[in-house]
Design an enzyme around this catalytic site. Structure first.
Site, PDB file in Angstrom:
ATOM      1  N   GLU A 275       0.642  -1.014   0.084  1.00 24.52           N
ATOM      2  CA  GLU A 275      -0.130  -0.050  -0.040  1.00 24.52           C
ATOM      3  C   GLU A 275       0.812   1.193   0.038  1.00 24.52           C
ATOM      4  O   GLU A 275       1.948   1.229   0.595  1.00 24.52           O
ATOM      5  CB  GLU A 275      -0.865  -0.086   1.070  1.00 24.52           C
ATOM      6  CG  GLU A 275      -0.286   0.121   2.633  1.00 24.52           C
ATOM      7  CD  GLU A 275      -1.047   0.334   3.677  1.00 24.52           C
ATOM      8  OE1 GLU A 275      -1.546   1.455   4.032  1.00 24.52           O
ATOM      9  OE2 GLU A 275      -1.520  -0.873   4.188  1.00 24.52           O
TER      10      GLU A 275
ATOM     11  N   HIS B 219     -10.294   4.830   2.835  1.00 25.70           N
ATOM     12  CA  HIS B 219      -9.549   3.887   3.893  1.00 25.70           C
ATOM     13  C   HIS B 219      -9.954   2.566   3.746  1.00 25.70           C
ATOM     14  O   HIS B 219     -10.420   1.855   4.791  1.00 25.70           O
ATOM     15  CB  HIS B 219      -9.598   4.603   5.225  1.00 25.70           C
ATOM     16  CG  HIS B 219      -8.367   4.164   5.959  1.00 25.70           C
ATOM     17  ND1 HIS B 219      -8.390   2.994   6.867  1.00 25.70           N
ATOM     18  CD2 HIS B 219      -7.019   4.449   6.037  1.00 25.70           C
ATOM     19  CE1 HIS B 219      -7.273   3.004   7.447  1.00 25.70           C
ATOM     20  NE2 HIS B 219      -6.552   3.360   6.887  1.00 25.70           N
TER      21      HIS B 219
ATOM     22  N   ARG C 134      -5.411   5.556  -0.800  1.00 25.32           N
ATOM     23  CA  ARG C 134      -4.386   4.749  -0.951  1.00 25.32           C
ATOM     24  C   ARG C 134      -4.403   4.083  -2.260  1.00 25.32           C
ATOM     25  O   ARG C 134      -5.404   4.077  -3.064  1.00 25.32           O
ATOM     26  CB  ARG C 134      -4.269   3.643   0.033  1.00 25.32           C
ATOM     27  CG  ARG C 134      -4.455   3.968   1.209  1.00 25.32           C
ATOM     28  CD  ARG C 134      -3.034   4.639   1.727  1.00 25.32           C
ATOM     29  NE  ARG C 134      -3.151   4.700   3.434  1.00 25.32           N
ATOM     30  CZ  ARG C 134      -3.613   5.727   4.167  1.00 25.32           C
ATOM     31  NH1 ARG C 134      -3.956   6.778   3.357  1.00 25.32           N
ATOM     32  NH2 ARG C 134      -3.682   5.623   5.316  1.00 25.32           N
TER      33      ARG C 134
ATOM     34  N   ARG D 240      -2.265  11.099   7.090  1.00 23.69           N
ATOM     35  CA  ARG D 240      -1.996  10.359   5.924  1.00 23.69           C
ATOM     36  C   ARG D 240      -3.562  10.356   5.125  1.00 23.69           C
ATOM     37  O   ARG D 240      -3.418  10.479   3.868  1.00 23.69           O
ATOM     38  CB  ARG D 240      -1.801   9.077   6.158  1.00 23.69           C
ATOM     39  CG  ARG D 240      -0.390   8.692   6.513  1.00 23.69           C
ATOM     40  CD  ARG D 240       0.121   7.308   6.764  1.00 23.69           C
ATOM     41  NE  ARG D 240       0.107   6.491   5.673  1.00 23.69           N
ATOM     42  CZ  ARG D 240      -0.002   5.221   5.579  1.00 23.69           C
ATOM     43  NH1 ARG D 240      -0.321   4.616   6.689  1.00 23.69           N
ATOM     44  NH2 ARG D 240      -0.084   4.594   4.534  1.00 23.69           N
TER      45      ARG D 240
END
Length: 166
Positions: A127, A157, A142, A138
């Site tokens: 990831e 997420h 992703r 963050r």
């Protein structure tokens, strides 16, 4: 009469026992097959070289930028790079270059605990963070890569994924 009555009782019990034994054997066989085939996420299980796909063994087709719809390999929607936020394209460039990555957690194993991506051996997925402007951490975006160069996008997420087409 006592011999006949014993034989009758024995004949009545044996078929029930046979059914129970057959059921027990079927359950044990299913459990053994499940355990030996597994999903590669068994704690402490390291994939053998035969279980780890290489780029030469790729059987899936990578979606191309012109494709849309659903990825036949994963069942996930296909998204084009041009439809992703510009930060995703920047992260893809870093992945292609092998880094350097801005976050310490970039490149760690993604364990697929949500079971949304196709099941693979442990360590198959990695990831990478996609920067979220204005976020103090963050963020939720992703890109997840597979060992056979598959690319997946999530902006929530890991609650949902799309297969990235290049």
């Amino acid at each position: 009469m006592s011999t006949r009555s014993s034989q009758t009782r024995a004949a009545q019990v044996v078929p029930g026992q046979r059914s129970l034994i057959g059921l027990l054997i079927a359950v044990i066989t299913a459990a053994v097959l499940w355990w030996t085939q597994g999903d590669g996420n068994t704690p402490g299980a390291d994939p053998s070289p035969a279980d780890t796909p290489s780029a030469q063994q790729t059987t899936s087709q990578t979606p191309t930028a012109g494709q849309s719809g659903t990825d036949p390999d994963s069942g996930l929607p296909i998204v084009r790079v041009s439809d992703l936020p510009p930060e995703a394209a920047e992260t893809l460039e870093l992945i292609d270059a092998g880094g350097p990555f801005p976050e310490d957690r970039d490149g760690v194993t993604f364990e697929n605990r949500e079971d949304i991506l196709p099941q693979q051996a442990g360590g198959y997925y990695k990831e990478y963070t996609v920067e979220t402007p204005g976020s103090d951490d963050r963020g939720a975006r992703r890109i997840v890569t597979g060992a056979n160069a598959e690319l997946y996008w999530t902006d929530d997420h890991y609650s949902s994924f799309s297969r990235i087409a290049r």
